[in-house]
Design an enzyme around this catalytic site. Structure first.
Site, PDB file in Angstrom:
ATOM      1  N   ARG A   1       6.762 -14.291  12.360  1.00  0.00           N
ATOM      2  CA  ARG A   1       6.402 -12.871  12.224  1.00  0.00           C
ATOM      3  C   ARG A   1       6.898 -12.123  13.463  1.00  0.00           C
ATOM      4  O   ARG A   1       6.617 -12.546  14.586  1.00  0.00           O
ATOM      5  CB  ARG A   1       4.886 -12.676  12.098  1.00  0.00           C
ATOM      6  CG  ARG A   1       4.484 -11.214  12.339  1.00  0.00           C
ATOM      7  CD  ARG A   1       3.039 -10.915  12.085  1.00  0.00           C
ATOM      8  NE  ARG A   1       2.742 -10.962  10.666  1.00  0.00           N
ATOM      9  CZ  ARG A   1       1.686 -10.367  10.117  1.00  0.00           C
ATOM     10  NH1 ARG A   1       0.850  -9.673  10.850  1.00  0.00           N
ATOM     11  NH2 ARG A   1       1.473 -10.472   8.825  1.00  0.00           N
TER      12      ARG A   1
ATOM     13  N   HIS B   1       7.995  -8.093   3.820  1.00  0.00           N
ATOM     14  CA  HIS B   1       6.763  -8.895   3.918  1.00  0.00           C
ATOM     15  C   HIS B   1       6.629  -9.712   2.620  1.00  0.00           C
ATOM     16  O   HIS B   1       5.755  -9.451   1.797  1.00  0.00           O
ATOM     17  CB  HIS B   1       5.565  -7.966   4.126  1.00  0.00           C
ATOM     18  CG  HIS B   1       4.330  -8.650   4.652  1.00  0.00           C
ATOM     19  ND1 HIS B   1       4.275 -10.009   4.933  1.00  0.00           N
ATOM     20  CD2 HIS B   1       3.094  -8.163   4.947  1.00  0.00           C
ATOM     21  CE1 HIS B   1       3.076 -10.310   5.377  1.00  0.00           C
ATOM     22  NE2 HIS B   1       2.333  -9.212   5.395  1.00  0.00           N
TER      23      HIS B   1
ATOM     24  N   GLN C   1       3.298 -11.453   1.398  1.00  0.00           N
ATOM     25  CA  GLN C   1       2.266 -10.507   0.971  1.00  0.00           C
ATOM     26  C   GLN C   1       2.435 -10.138  -0.504  1.00  0.00           C
ATOM     27  O   GLN C   1       1.459 -10.116  -1.260  1.00  0.00           O
ATOM     28  CB  GLN C   1       2.319  -9.245   1.832  1.00  0.00           C
ATOM     29  CG  GLN C   1       1.328  -8.169   1.419  1.00  0.00           C
ATOM     30  CD  GLN C   1      -0.111  -8.551   1.707  1.00  0.00           C
ATOM     31  OE1 GLN C   1      -0.417  -8.990   2.811  1.00  0.00           O
ATOM     32  NE2 GLN C   1      -1.004  -8.375   0.743  1.00  0.00           N
TER      33      GLN C   1
ATOM     34  N   ASP D   1      -0.638   1.456   2.095  1.00  0.00           N
ATOM     35  CA  ASP D   1      -0.536   0.684   3.338  1.00  0.00           C
ATOM     36  C   ASP D   1      -0.750   1.661   4.495  1.00  0.00           C
ATOM     37  O   ASP D   1      -0.781   2.883   4.288  1.00  0.00           O
ATOM     38  CB  ASP D   1       0.857   0.019   3.412  1.00  0.00           C
ATOM     39  CG  ASP D   1       1.027  -0.902   4.621  1.00  0.00           C
ATOM     40  OD1 ASP D   1       0.016  -1.274   5.257  1.00  0.00           O
ATOM     41  OD2 ASP D   1       2.188  -1.257   4.940  1.00  0.00           O
TER      42      ASP D   1
ATOM     43  N   CYS E   1      -2.702  -4.116   1.594  1.00  0.00           N
ATOM     44  CA  CYS E   1      -2.397  -5.423   2.202  1.00  0.00           C
ATOM     45  C   CYS E   1      -3.334  -5.737   3.369  1.00  0.00           C
ATOM     46  O   CYS E   1      -3.509  -6.900   3.713  1.00  0.00           O
ATOM     47  CB  CYS E   1      -0.947  -5.471   2.654  1.00  0.00           C
ATOM     48  SG  CYS E   1      -0.477  -4.104   3.731  1.00  0.00           S
TER      49      CYS E   1
ATOM     50  N   ARG F   1      -3.642 -14.548  -0.392  1.00  0.00           N
ATOM     51  CA  ARG F   1      -2.612 -14.903   0.602  1.00  0.00           C
ATOM     52  C   ARG F   1      -2.628 -16.413   0.813  1.00  0.00           C
ATOM     53  O   ARG F   1      -1.579 -17.034   0.955  1.00  0.00           O
ATOM     54  CB  ARG F   1      -2.888 -14.208   1.944  1.00  0.00           C
ATOM     55  CG  ARG F   1      -2.861 -12.683   1.939  1.00  0.00           C
ATOM     56  CD  ARG F   1      -1.521 -12.118   1.577  1.00  0.00           C
ATOM     57  NE  ARG F   1      -0.430 -12.651   2.379  1.00  0.00           N
ATOM     58  CZ  ARG F   1      -0.165 -12.336   3.658  1.00  0.00           C
ATOM     59  NH1 ARG F   1      -0.898 -11.436   4.287  1.00  0.00           N
ATOM     60  NH2 ARG F   1       0.843 -12.888   4.314  1.00  0.00           N
TER      61      ARG F   1
HETATM   62  N1  NVA Z   1       3.188  -2.225   7.152  1.00  0.00           N
HETATM   63  C1  NVA Z   1       2.201  -2.962   7.913  1.00  0.00           C
HETATM   64  C2  NVA Z   1       1.782  -4.189   7.161  1.00  0.00           C
HETATM   65  C3  NVA Z   1       0.736  -5.020   7.851  1.00  0.00           C
HETATM   66  C4  NVA Z   1       0.375  -6.242   7.099  1.00  0.00           C
HETATM   67  C5  NVA Z   1       2.753  -3.311   9.277  1.00  0.00           C
HETATM   68  O1  NVA Z   1       3.918  -3.707   9.356  1.00  0.00           O
HETATM   69  O2  NVA Z   1       2.042  -3.154  10.267  1.00  0.00           O
HETATM   70  N1   CP Z   2      -1.657  -8.309   5.322  1.00  0.00           N
HETATM   71  C1   CP Z   2      -1.320  -8.996   6.430  1.00  0.00           C
HETATM   72  O1   CP Z   2      -0.189  -9.450   6.629  1.00  0.00           O
HETATM   73  O2   CP Z   2      -2.345  -9.156   7.293  1.00  0.00           O
HETATM   74  P1   CP Z   2      -2.262  -9.726   8.777  1.00  0.00           P
HETATM   75  O3   CP Z   2      -1.475  -8.723   9.594  1.00  0.00           O
HETATM   76  O4   CP Z   2      -3.688  -9.846   9.211  1.00  0.00           O
HETATM   77  O5   CP Z   2      -1.545 -11.057   8.752  1.00  0.00           O
END
Ligand code: NVA
Ligand code: CP
Length: 330
Positions: free
Chosen positions: A108, A135, A138, A231, A272, A317
Protein backbone atom coordinates in the site's frame (compact mmCIF):
# COMPACT_ATOMS: atom_id res chain seq x y z
CA UNK A 1 -14.84 -23.99 -13.47
CA UNK A 2 -11.09 -24.33 -14.00
CA UNK A 3 -9.71 -20.94 -13.09
CA UNK A 4 -5.98 -20.53 -13.02
CA UNK A 5 -4.91 -17.53 -11.01
CA UNK A 6 -1.83 -19.23 -9.56
CA UNK A 7 1.16 -16.91 -9.39
CA UNK A 8 -0.75 -13.84 -10.60
CA UNK A 9 -0.26 -10.31 -9.29
CA UNK A 10 -3.35 -8.15 -8.81
CA UNK A 11 -2.48 -4.48 -9.22
CA UNK A 12 -5.78 -3.18 -10.58
CA UNK A 13 -9.33 -4.57 -11.04
CA UNK A 14 -8.80 -5.31 -14.75
CA UNK A 15 -5.99 -7.73 -13.86
CA UNK A 16 -8.88 -10.13 -13.28
CA UNK A 17 -10.93 -11.18 -16.30
CA UNK A 18 -14.71 -11.00 -15.79
CA UNK A 19 -15.04 -14.74 -15.07
CA UNK A 20 -12.02 -14.62 -12.72
CA UNK A 21 -13.49 -11.66 -10.84
CA UNK A 22 -16.70 -13.63 -10.24
CA UNK A 23 -14.70 -16.74 -9.38
CA UNK A 24 -12.90 -14.83 -6.58
CA UNK A 25 -16.30 -13.65 -5.26
CA UNK A 26 -17.64 -17.22 -5.31
CA UNK A 27 -14.55 -18.48 -3.52
CA UNK A 28 -14.91 -15.67 -0.95
CA UNK A 29 -18.51 -16.78 -0.24
CA UNK A 30 -17.31 -20.34 0.15
CA UNK A 31 -14.52 -19.35 2.57
CA UNK A 32 -16.97 -17.13 4.51
CA UNK A 33 -19.23 -20.15 4.93
CA UNK A 34 -16.36 -22.42 5.98
CA UNK A 35 -15.18 -19.85 8.52
CA UNK A 36 -18.68 -19.55 9.97
CA UNK A 37 -18.79 -23.34 10.27
CA UNK A 38 -15.40 -23.31 11.98
CA UNK A 39 -13.90 -25.50 9.28
CA UNK A 40 -11.51 -23.32 7.26
CA UNK A 41 -8.75 -25.63 6.03
CA UNK A 42 -5.11 -24.43 6.28
CA UNK A 43 -4.94 -23.82 2.53
CA UNK A 44 -1.87 -21.57 2.82
CA UNK A 45 0.10 -23.68 5.29
CA UNK A 46 3.81 -22.91 5.17
CA UNK A 47 3.42 -19.72 3.11
CA UNK A 48 4.70 -16.31 4.20
CA UNK A 49 3.39 -12.93 3.12
CA UNK A 50 5.09 -9.51 3.34
CA UNK A 51 2.66 -6.68 4.13
CA UNK A 52 4.24 -3.39 3.10
CA UNK A 53 2.46 -0.21 4.20
CA UNK A 54 3.53 3.34 3.33
CA UNK A 55 0.09 4.70 4.33
CA UNK A 56 -2.12 3.99 7.34
CA UNK A 57 -4.61 1.12 7.21
CA UNK A 58 -7.10 -0.62 9.46
CA UNK A 59 -9.16 -2.89 7.21
CA UNK A 60 -6.64 -3.86 4.56
CA UNK A 61 -3.85 -4.60 7.00
CA UNK A 62 -6.10 -6.59 9.32
CA UNK A 63 -7.77 -8.48 6.47
CA UNK A 64 -4.41 -9.63 5.10
CA UNK A 65 -3.07 -10.48 8.55
CA UNK A 66 -6.17 -12.38 9.70
CA UNK A 67 -6.61 -14.16 6.36
CA UNK A 68 -3.01 -15.39 6.63
CA UNK A 69 -3.45 -16.50 10.23
CA UNK A 70 -6.70 -18.33 9.52
CA UNK A 71 -5.33 -20.11 6.45
CA UNK A 72 -2.08 -21.18 8.09
CA UNK A 73 0.25 -18.60 6.51
CA UNK A 74 2.61 -16.18 8.26
CA UNK A 75 2.03 -12.44 7.71
CA UNK A 76 4.97 -10.07 8.28
CA UNK A 77 3.96 -6.42 8.70
CA UNK A 78 6.54 -3.98 7.32
CA UNK A 79 5.67 -0.36 8.06
CA UNK A 80 7.27 2.48 6.17
CA UNK A 81 9.87 3.15 8.84
CA UNK A 82 10.67 -0.49 9.52
CA UNK A 83 12.70 -1.38 6.45
CA UNK A 84 15.20 0.32 4.12
CA UNK A 85 12.62 0.53 1.30
CA UNK A 86 12.77 3.84 -0.52
CA UNK A 87 15.52 5.28 1.70
CA UNK A 88 18.68 3.14 1.63
CA UNK A 89 17.31 0.49 -0.72
CA UNK A 90 15.54 0.84 -4.06
CA UNK A 91 12.15 -0.66 -4.86
CA UNK A 92 13.89 -3.01 -7.28
CA UNK A 93 16.36 -4.35 -4.74
CA UNK A 94 13.70 -4.65 -2.04
CA UNK A 95 11.48 -6.56 -4.45
CA UNK A 96 14.25 -9.04 -5.23
CA UNK A 97 15.01 -9.62 -1.56
CA UNK A 98 11.40 -10.03 -0.46
CA UNK A 99 10.64 -12.24 -3.45
CA UNK A 100 13.29 -14.71 -2.32
CA UNK A 101 11.88 -14.96 1.19
CA UNK A 102 8.14 -14.51 0.84
CA UNK A 103 5.50 -16.26 -1.25
CA UNK A 104 3.61 -13.03 -1.89
CA UNK A 105 3.81 -9.29 -1.20
CA UNK A 106 1.06 -6.82 -0.36
CA UNK A 107 1.89 -3.16 -0.97
CA UNK A 108 0.00 0.00 0.00
CA UNK A 109 1.41 3.36 -0.95
CA UNK A 110 1.23 6.44 -3.09
CA UNK A 111 2.50 6.05 -6.63
CA UNK A 112 1.05 3.20 -8.65
CA UNK A 113 4.43 2.89 -10.40
CA UNK A 114 5.94 1.49 -7.20
CA UNK A 115 3.57 -1.47 -7.01
CA UNK A 116 4.20 -2.13 -10.72
CA UNK A 117 7.96 -2.11 -10.11
CA UNK A 118 7.56 -4.48 -7.17
CA UNK A 119 5.50 -6.87 -9.29
CA UNK A 120 8.04 -6.73 -12.11
CA UNK A 121 11.02 -7.64 -9.94
CA UNK A 122 9.71 -9.74 -7.06
CA UNK A 123 9.03 -12.98 -8.92
CA UNK A 124 6.09 -13.70 -6.57
CA UNK A 125 2.49 -12.42 -6.65
CA UNK A 126 2.09 -8.78 -5.60
CA UNK A 127 -1.24 -7.44 -4.34
CA UNK A 128 -2.08 -3.75 -4.51
CA UNK A 129 -3.49 -2.85 -1.10
CA UNK A 130 -4.23 0.71 -2.39
CA UNK A 131 -2.30 3.22 -4.44
CA UNK A 132 -3.34 6.71 -5.49
CA UNK A 133 -4.76 5.21 -8.68
CA UNK A 134 -6.42 1.89 -7.74
CA UNK A 135 -7.86 -0.09 -4.81
CA UNK A 136 -8.58 -3.51 -6.33
CA UNK A 137 -9.05 -5.55 -3.15
CA UNK A 138 -11.67 -3.06 -1.95
CA UNK A 139 -13.90 -3.47 -4.99
CA UNK A 140 -13.87 -7.24 -4.60
CA UNK A 141 -15.45 -6.76 -1.17
CA UNK A 142 -17.81 -4.10 -2.51
CA UNK A 143 -19.14 -6.26 -5.31
CA UNK A 144 -19.43 -9.26 -2.99
CA UNK A 145 -21.58 -7.08 -0.74
CA UNK A 146 -23.72 -5.73 -3.59
CA UNK A 147 -24.25 -9.21 -4.99
CA UNK A 148 -25.39 -10.55 -1.64
CA UNK A 149 -28.03 -7.79 -1.38
CA UNK A 150 -29.13 -7.48 -5.01
CA UNK A 151 -28.77 -11.10 -6.14
CA UNK A 152 -26.73 -10.56 -9.28
CA UNK A 153 -24.20 -8.01 -10.45
CA UNK A 154 -25.49 -7.99 -14.00
CA UNK A 155 -27.26 -4.66 -14.34
CA UNK A 156 -27.15 -4.09 -10.57
CA UNK A 157 -27.64 -0.31 -10.26
CA UNK A 158 -24.98 1.54 -8.31
CA UNK A 159 -24.56 5.31 -7.91
CA UNK A 160 -21.16 6.62 -6.87
CA UNK A 161 -21.15 10.21 -5.58
CA UNK A 162 -18.21 12.49 -4.88
CA UNK A 163 -14.53 12.33 -5.81
CA UNK A 164 -14.62 10.17 -8.93
CA UNK A 165 -10.97 10.65 -9.86
CA UNK A 166 -9.56 8.82 -6.87
CA UNK A 167 -8.65 5.16 -6.42
CA UNK A 168 -12.26 4.24 -5.55
CA UNK A 169 -13.86 6.09 -8.46
CA UNK A 170 -11.50 4.38 -10.86
CA UNK A 171 -11.76 0.95 -9.29
CA UNK A 172 -15.56 0.95 -9.13
CA UNK A 173 -15.76 2.12 -12.74
CA UNK A 174 -13.64 -0.75 -14.02
CA UNK A 175 -15.12 -3.35 -11.65
CA UNK A 176 -18.63 -2.36 -12.80
CA UNK A 177 -17.50 -2.62 -16.40
CA UNK A 178 -16.04 -6.09 -15.80
CA UNK A 179 -19.18 -7.44 -14.18
CA UNK A 180 -21.91 -5.89 -16.35
CA UNK A 181 -23.25 -3.47 -13.76
CA UNK A 182 -25.19 -0.23 -14.30
CA UNK A 183 -22.91 2.35 -12.65
CA UNK A 184 -23.84 6.01 -12.50
CA UNK A 185 -21.12 8.36 -11.35
CA UNK A 186 -22.19 11.80 -10.14
CA UNK A 187 -19.35 14.25 -9.64
CA UNK A 188 -18.36 17.80 -10.47
CA UNK A 189 -16.63 17.93 -13.85
CA UNK A 190 -13.29 18.79 -12.21
CA UNK A 191 -13.41 15.44 -10.38
CA UNK A 192 -14.49 13.18 -13.23
CA UNK A 193 -12.44 9.98 -13.59
CA UNK A 194 -9.27 9.92 -15.65
CA UNK A 195 -10.13 9.89 -19.36
CA UNK A 196 -7.86 6.99 -20.25
CA UNK A 197 -9.40 4.86 -17.52
CA UNK A 198 -12.90 5.77 -18.72
CA UNK A 199 -11.88 4.69 -22.24
CA UNK A 200 -10.64 1.31 -20.96
CA UNK A 201 -13.83 0.84 -18.92
CA UNK A 202 -15.98 1.63 -21.94
CA UNK A 203 -14.25 -1.00 -24.06
CA UNK A 204 -14.79 -3.58 -21.31
CA UNK A 205 -18.42 -2.48 -20.96
CA UNK A 206 -19.07 -3.15 -24.64
CA UNK A 207 -18.08 -6.76 -24.04
CA UNK A 208 -19.97 -7.31 -20.80
CA UNK A 209 -23.07 -5.18 -21.41
CA UNK A 210 -22.29 -2.87 -18.49
CA UNK A 211 -23.86 0.61 -18.50
CA UNK A 212 -21.56 3.40 -17.38
CA UNK A 213 -22.77 6.97 -16.92
CA UNK A 214 -20.62 9.87 -15.77
CA UNK A 215 -22.48 13.14 -15.20
CA UNK A 216 -22.91 15.96 -12.71
CA UNK A 217 -26.48 15.39 -11.53
CA UNK A 218 -27.03 13.54 -8.25
CA UNK A 219 -30.78 13.17 -8.83
CA UNK A 220 -30.27 11.48 -12.20
CA UNK A 221 -27.58 9.17 -10.85
CA UNK A 222 -29.51 7.86 -7.85
CA UNK A 223 -32.91 7.33 -9.50
CA UNK A 224 -34.00 3.68 -9.02
CA UNK A 225 -30.60 2.49 -7.81
CA UNK A 226 -29.92 -0.53 -5.62
CA UNK A 227 -26.93 1.05 -3.89
CA UNK A 228 -25.39 4.47 -3.22
CA UNK A 229 -21.63 4.62 -2.62
CA UNK A 230 -19.37 7.43 -1.54
CA UNK A 231 -15.77 7.87 -0.41
CA UNK A 232 -13.84 10.56 1.45
CA UNK A 233 -13.47 13.93 -0.26
CA UNK A 234 -9.73 14.12 0.40
CA UNK A 235 -7.86 10.84 0.08
CA UNK A 236 -4.70 9.97 1.99
CA UNK A 237 -1.96 12.31 0.84
CA UNK A 238 -4.40 15.02 -0.34
CA UNK A 239 -5.38 16.39 3.05
CA UNK A 240 -4.29 19.90 1.99
CA UNK A 241 -6.99 19.91 -0.68
CA UNK A 242 -9.86 19.50 1.77
CA UNK A 243 -11.17 23.09 1.73
CA UNK A 244 -11.22 23.12 -2.07
CA UNK A 245 -12.97 19.74 -2.13
CA UNK A 246 -15.62 20.79 0.36
CA UNK A 247 -16.47 23.72 -1.91
CA UNK A 248 -16.66 21.42 -4.95
CA UNK A 249 -18.47 18.51 -3.31
CA UNK A 250 -20.99 19.95 -0.83
CA UNK A 251 -23.82 19.14 -3.24
CA UNK A 252 -22.67 15.50 -3.46
CA UNK A 253 -23.04 14.66 0.23
CA UNK A 254 -25.09 11.50 0.83
CA UNK A 255 -28.01 12.68 2.98
CA UNK A 256 -31.37 11.19 3.88
CA UNK A 257 -32.86 13.16 0.97
CA UNK A 258 -30.44 11.52 -1.44
CA UNK A 259 -31.52 8.05 -0.23
CA UNK A 260 -35.15 9.11 -0.66
CA UNK A 261 -34.45 10.41 -4.17
CA UNK A 262 -33.47 6.86 -5.18
CA UNK A 263 -37.15 5.94 -4.86
CA UNK A 264 -35.99 2.60 -3.45
CA UNK A 265 -37.01 1.96 0.14
CA UNK A 266 -34.39 -0.81 0.39
CA UNK A 267 -31.50 1.16 -1.12
CA UNK A 268 -28.20 0.31 0.54
CA UNK A 269 -25.54 2.83 1.55
CA UNK A 270 -21.92 1.89 0.95
CA UNK A 271 -18.52 3.38 1.86
CA UNK A 272 -15.06 1.81 1.78
CA UNK A 273 -14.24 3.55 5.11
CA UNK A 274 -12.87 5.33 7.01
CA UNK A 275 -15.67 7.94 6.69
CA UNK A 276 -15.92 11.51 7.96
CA UNK A 277 -19.43 11.31 9.40
CA UNK A 278 -19.23 12.51 12.99
CA UNK A 279 -17.16 14.48 15.48
CA UNK A 280 -15.77 11.51 17.35
CA UNK A 281 -12.43 11.70 15.54
CA UNK A 282 -9.84 14.48 15.53
CA UNK A 283 -10.37 15.07 11.79
CA UNK A 284 -14.14 15.04 12.09
CA UNK A 285 -14.16 17.40 15.05
CA UNK A 286 -11.90 19.95 13.43
CA UNK A 287 -13.48 19.95 9.97
CA UNK A 288 -17.14 19.56 10.84
CA UNK A 289 -16.99 22.31 13.44
CA UNK A 290 -15.14 24.68 11.12
CA UNK A 291 -17.69 24.19 8.33
CA UNK A 292 -20.75 23.71 10.51
CA UNK A 293 -21.55 20.45 8.72
CA UNK A 294 -23.01 17.16 9.93
CA UNK A 295 -20.66 14.79 8.22
CA UNK A 296 -18.74 15.47 5.05
CA UNK A 297 -19.32 12.88 2.32
CA UNK A 298 -22.15 11.29 4.34
CA UNK A 299 -24.33 12.52 7.17
CA UNK A 300 -24.16 10.67 10.46
CA UNK A 301 -27.83 9.65 10.26
CA UNK A 302 -27.33 7.90 6.89
CA UNK A 303 -24.11 6.27 8.09
CA UNK A 304 -25.89 4.89 11.16
CA UNK A 305 -29.16 4.05 9.38
CA UNK A 306 -30.49 0.59 8.57
CA UNK A 307 -29.58 1.25 4.91
CA UNK A 308 -25.90 1.27 5.75
CA UNK A 309 -23.94 -1.91 4.95
CA UNK A 310 -20.51 -0.40 5.56
CA UNK A 311 -19.45 -2.87 8.24
CA UNK A 312 -20.57 -5.82 6.15
CA UNK A 313 -18.37 -4.39 3.39
CA UNK A 314 -15.51 -4.11 5.89
CA UNK A 315 -15.95 -7.75 6.96
CA UNK A 316 -16.04 -8.85 3.34
CA UNK A 317 -12.54 -7.40 2.92
CA UNK A 318 -11.36 -10.40 4.94
CA UNK A 319 -13.22 -13.02 2.90
CA UNK A 320 -12.29 -11.56 -0.49
CA UNK A 321 -8.63 -11.12 0.43
CA UNK A 322 -8.58 -14.68 1.77
CA UNK A 323 -10.03 -15.83 -1.56
CA UNK A 324 -7.50 -13.84 -3.56
CA UNK A 325 -4.63 -15.36 -1.57
CA UNK A 326 -5.98 -18.90 -1.95
CA UNK A 327 -6.57 -18.42 -5.69
CA UNK A 328 -3.11 -17.02 -6.39
CA UNK A 329 -0.95 -18.98 -3.94
CA UNK A 330 -2.36 -22.47 -3.54
N1 NVA B 1 -9.82 7.13 -1.40
C1 NVA B 1 -9.42 6.76 -0.06
C2 NVA B 1 -9.70 5.31 0.18
C3 NVA B 1 -9.34 4.82 1.55
C4 NVA B 1 -9.60 3.37 1.74
C5 NVA B 1 -7.95 7.08 0.14
O1 NVA B 1 -7.16 6.82 -0.77
O2 NVA B 1 -7.60 7.62 1.19
N1 CP C 1 -11.12 0.64 3.07
C1 CP C 1 -9.82 0.53 3.40
O1 CP C 1 -8.93 0.27 2.59
O2 CP C 1 -9.58 0.72 4.72
P1 CP C 1 -8.16 0.87 5.43
O3 CP C 1 -7.56 2.17 4.93
O4 CP C 1 -8.47 0.88 6.89
O5 CP C 1 -7.29 -0.30 5.02
Amino acid sequence: MGMNLLGRSILKPADLHPDEFLYVLDLAEELKGLKAAGSLPPLLKGKSLALLFEKASTRTRCAFAVACAELGAHPEFLGKDDIHFGKKESVRDTARVLGRMFDGIEYRGFSHGVVEDLARDAGVPVYNGLTDLWHPTQVLADLMTIRSHVGSLRRARLAYLGDARNNMGHSLLVAAALTGMDLRIAAPRALFPDREIVAVAEILAQRTGARLTIAESVADAVRDVDAIYTDVWASMGEEDKLAERIALLRAYQVTGDVLTASGNRDVIFMHCLPAVHDSRTAVGREVLEAYGMEGLEVTDDVFESSHSVVFEQAENRLHTIAALLVATLS
